[in-house]
Design an enzyme around this catalytic site. Structure first.
Site, PDB file in Angstrom:
ATOM      1  N   GLY A 156      33.209   0.491 -26.737  1.00 23.39           N
ATOM      2  CA  GLY A 156      33.940   1.639 -27.232  1.00 23.39           C
ATOM      3  C   GLY A 156      33.921   2.639 -26.282  1.00 23.39           C
ATOM      4  N   ARG A 157      33.987   3.818 -26.595  1.00 24.72           N
ATOM      5  CA  ARG A 157      34.148   4.943 -25.738  1.00 24.72           C
ATOM      6  C   ARG A 157      33.219   5.274 -24.728  1.00 24.72           C
ATOM      7  NH1 ARG A 157      36.803   7.611 -30.853  1.00 24.72           N
ATOM      8  NH2 ARG A 157      34.997   6.391 -31.585  1.00 24.72           N
ATOM      9  N   ILE A 238      20.755   2.508 -26.537  1.00 22.11           N
ATOM     10  CA  ILE A 238      21.155   4.005 -27.081  1.00 22.11           C
ATOM     11  C   ILE A 238      22.075   3.938 -28.130  1.00 22.11           C
ATOM     12  CG2 ILE A 238      21.165   5.059 -24.721  1.00 22.11           C
ATOM     13  CD1 ILE A 238      24.043   4.860 -24.688  1.00 22.11           C
ATOM     14  N   ALA A 239      22.151   2.602 -28.854  1.00 19.83           N
ATOM     15  CA  ALA A 239      23.152   2.448 -30.120  1.00 19.83           C
ATOM     16  C   ALA A 239      22.591   3.022 -31.167  1.00 19.83           C
ATOM     17  CB  ALA A 239      23.414   1.045 -30.125  1.00 19.83           C
ATOM     18  N   ARG A 240      21.657   2.097 -31.816  1.00 21.40           N
ATOM     19  CA  ARG A 240      21.025   2.423 -33.416  1.00 21.40           C
ATOM     20  C   ARG A 240      19.682   1.745 -33.426  1.00 21.40           C
ATOM     21  NH1 ARG A 240      23.100   6.405 -33.653  1.00 21.40           N
ATOM     22  NH2 ARG A 240      24.233   7.324 -35.341  1.00 21.40           N
ATOM     23  N   GLU A 269      13.090   4.847 -37.226  1.00 20.82           N
ATOM     24  CA  GLU A 269      12.784   6.070 -36.744  1.00 20.82           C
ATOM     25  C   GLU A 269      12.487   7.276 -37.700  1.00 20.82           C
ATOM     26  OE1 GLU A 269      16.031   5.928 -33.959  1.00 20.82           O
ATOM     27  OE2 GLU A 269      17.047   7.363 -34.660  1.00 20.82           O
ATOM     28  N   HIS A 287      15.761   9.598 -29.588  1.00 15.56           N
ATOM     29  CA  HIS A 287      17.089   9.786 -30.040  1.00 15.56           C
ATOM     30  C   HIS A 287      17.833  11.020 -29.630  1.00 15.56           C
ATOM     31  CE1 HIS A 287      19.934   8.351 -33.572  1.00 15.56           C
ATOM     32  NE2 HIS A 287      20.583   8.886 -32.521  1.00 15.56           N
ATOM     33  N   ILE A 288      17.870  11.110 -28.277  1.00 11.21           N
ATOM     34  CA  ILE A 288      18.655  12.362 -27.640  1.00 11.21           C
ATOM     35  C   ILE A 288      19.572  11.975 -26.677  1.00 11.21           C
ATOM     36  CG2 ILE A 288      16.278  13.512 -27.723  1.00 11.21           C
ATOM     37  CD1 ILE A 288      16.070  12.940 -24.664  1.00 11.21           C
TER      38      ILE A 288
HETATM   39  C1  GLV Z   1      24.057   9.567 -32.435  1.00 11.33           C
HETATM   40  O1  GLV Z   1      23.227   8.839 -32.540  1.00 11.33           O
HETATM   41  C2  GLV Z   1      25.382   9.660 -32.895  1.00 11.33           C
HETATM   42  O2  GLV Z   1      25.844   8.536 -33.581  1.00 11.33           O
HETATM   43  O3  GLV Z   1      26.096  10.661 -32.699  1.00 11.33           O
END
Ligand code: GLV
Length: 327
Positions: A156-157, A238-240, A269, A287-288
Site C-alpha cells: 500500500g502507500r 511495522i504492520a500489526r 501488545e 508501536h511508534i
Molecule cells: C498505527 O499503527 C496506525 O495504524 O496508524
C-alpha cells in the site's frame, strides 16, 4: 446552544481537545486511564461521537451500550480495532487517518531495517553494559543495506514509501508481494518487481511487513515461512501484531534461522512475548512508527476534523464504511 456530546477515549494534544471543544461537549481522558470495554460503553452511553485509537475496541458489545453513537474517528490508519460490519449494522460511521502518516511511517520502517541489519540496538546495549574493551575485526558485523534485496509484503502507500527509499536512496533491488499487483506506473515509480510470496520469502535479504491485519493475514509469517527465509535475512514488522507468530519468531531468532528482526508491533501488545525480550538479535520498539510530533498532530487533527465534519455537515473526510451506511 446545546453542543453534541463526544468522548475522547485517550489522552490527546491539548490543542486537539480545544478544537473539539469549540463544537462539542467533550468528555476526555487526559489521565490516559485504561478503560475496560464495559467502562468504554458506559461512557459512550450518551455520546454521538467518539475519538478512538487503535487500542480501543469498538464492537457489537460496546455499541450495544451506545445507542446514540453516530461516528467513531480512529487516530490510526489501521482499524482492526473496529468491527466494521457491527458498526455499519448500527449505522455508525467509521473513519481512520490515511495519508498523513505515510512518509513518517515509511521513514521509521526504513530506520528499523537499518537498525536491525546493522545491529545498532544490540551493539548499543553492549556498549552501555560496559563490555566494550577493544576493537575487533568482526564486532557486530551485520549485513549491508545498499545493493541488497528489499522484500515488501503489503504494497500500500507505506510499502511504496519504503520501496522508494530503498530503491532510490540505497540502490536496493526491491521485490514485493501484495493481494493485488500495482499498476506498471507505480511499479516503475517504486522500482519494484512483483513476485510470489514464496519467492519473496526465499530471496529477500531484508523483509518488511506492511500489510493490514485481518483473519486472512493472521500469522502470515509463522514457523513455515521463517523456515523459507535465508539464514542471513532480517525481518521487520511495522504492520500489526498477529501478522507474525511471535513465539515462532523468537525460536527462529534464537536458533539463528534468520539473522535478526525489528519489531514495532506485537501480538497482545503492550505485552511482548517473553522470549523476544531475551534474544539479543531483535530490535524492539513500542508501536511508534507514526510517532513524529508533526505527524501525530496531523493524525489527531484529521480524526478531530472527521468528527466535526460528520457531526456538523454529515460528511466524513476519510470514511471506511460509507458504502455500507448508504446501502
Ligand atoms: C498505527 O499503527 C496506525 O495504524 O496508524
Amino acid at each position: 446552544m446545546i453542543k453534541p456530546k463526544i468522548l475522547v477515549a485517550r489522552a490527546v494534544f491539548p490543542q486537539t481537545l480545544e478544537r473539539l471543544s469549540q463544537h462539542f461537549d467533550v468528555e476526555s481522558n487526559q489521565a490516559d486511564e485504561t478503560w475496560s470495554k464495559a467502562e468504554l460503553a458506559r461512557r459512550l452511553a450518551d455520546k454521538v461521537g467518539a475519538f478512538t485509537t487503535g487500542s480501543d475496541r469498538i464492537d457489537a458489545e460496546v455499541l450495544a451500550g451506545a445507542p446514540h453513537l453516530k461516528i467513531c474517528a480512529n487516530m490510526a490508519v489501521g482499524y482492526n480495532n473496529f468491527d466494521i460490519p457491527a458498526m455499519t449494522a448500527r449505522g455508525v460511521m467509521a473513519t481512520n487517518t490515511p495519508d498523513v502518516l505515510t512518509e513518517t511511517t515509511a521513514d521509521f520502517g526504513f530506520a528499523l531495517v537499518m537498525a536491525t541489519a546493522r545491529r545498532i540496538a544490540e551493539s548499543e546495549h553492549y556498549l552501555r553494559a560496559g563490555h566494550w574493551t577493544k576493537w575487533s575485526y568482526d564486532m557486530f558485523a551485520g549485513s549491508d543495506i545498499h545493493g541488497a534485496t528489499l522484500g515488501i509484503l503489503g504494497m500500500g502507500r507505506i510499502g511504496q514509501g519504503i520501496a522508494k527509499r530503498g530503491a532510490h536512496g540505497f540502490g536496493m533491488n526491491v521485490i514485493y508481494h501484495n493481494r493485488s499487483r500495482l499498476s506498471a506506473e507505480l511499479e516503475t515509480d517504486c522500482k519494484a518487481r512483483y513476485v510470489s510470496k514464496e519467492e519473496l520469502l526465499k530471496t529477500a535479504d531484508h523483509l518488511v511487513l506492511v500489510l493490514p491485519y485481518s483473519a486472512a493475514s493472521h500469522h502470515a509469517i509463522g514457523a513455515a515461512e521463517l523456515a523459507q527465509m535465508k539464514p542471513t535475512a532480517t525481518l521487520v514488522n511495522i504492520a500489526r501484531g498477529g501478522i507474525v507468530d511471535d513465539a515462532a519468531l523468537a525460536v527462529a531468532l534464537k536458533n539463528k534461522q534468520i539473522a535478526a528482526a525489528g519489531l514495532d508491533v506485537f501480538e497482545g501488545e503492550p505485552s511482548v512475548h517473553p522470549d523476544l525480550l531475551t534474544v539479543p538479535n531483535v530490535v524492539l520498539t513500542p508501536h511508534i512508527a507514526s510517532s513524529s510530533v508533526p505527524t501525530r498532530l496531523a493524525m489527531a487533527n484529521l480524526a478531530a476534523d472527521n468528527l466535526i465534519s460528520y457531526l456538523t455537515q454529515n460528511k466524513a473526510l476519510t470514511p471506511l464504511n460509507a458504502d455500507g451506511l448508504a446501502a
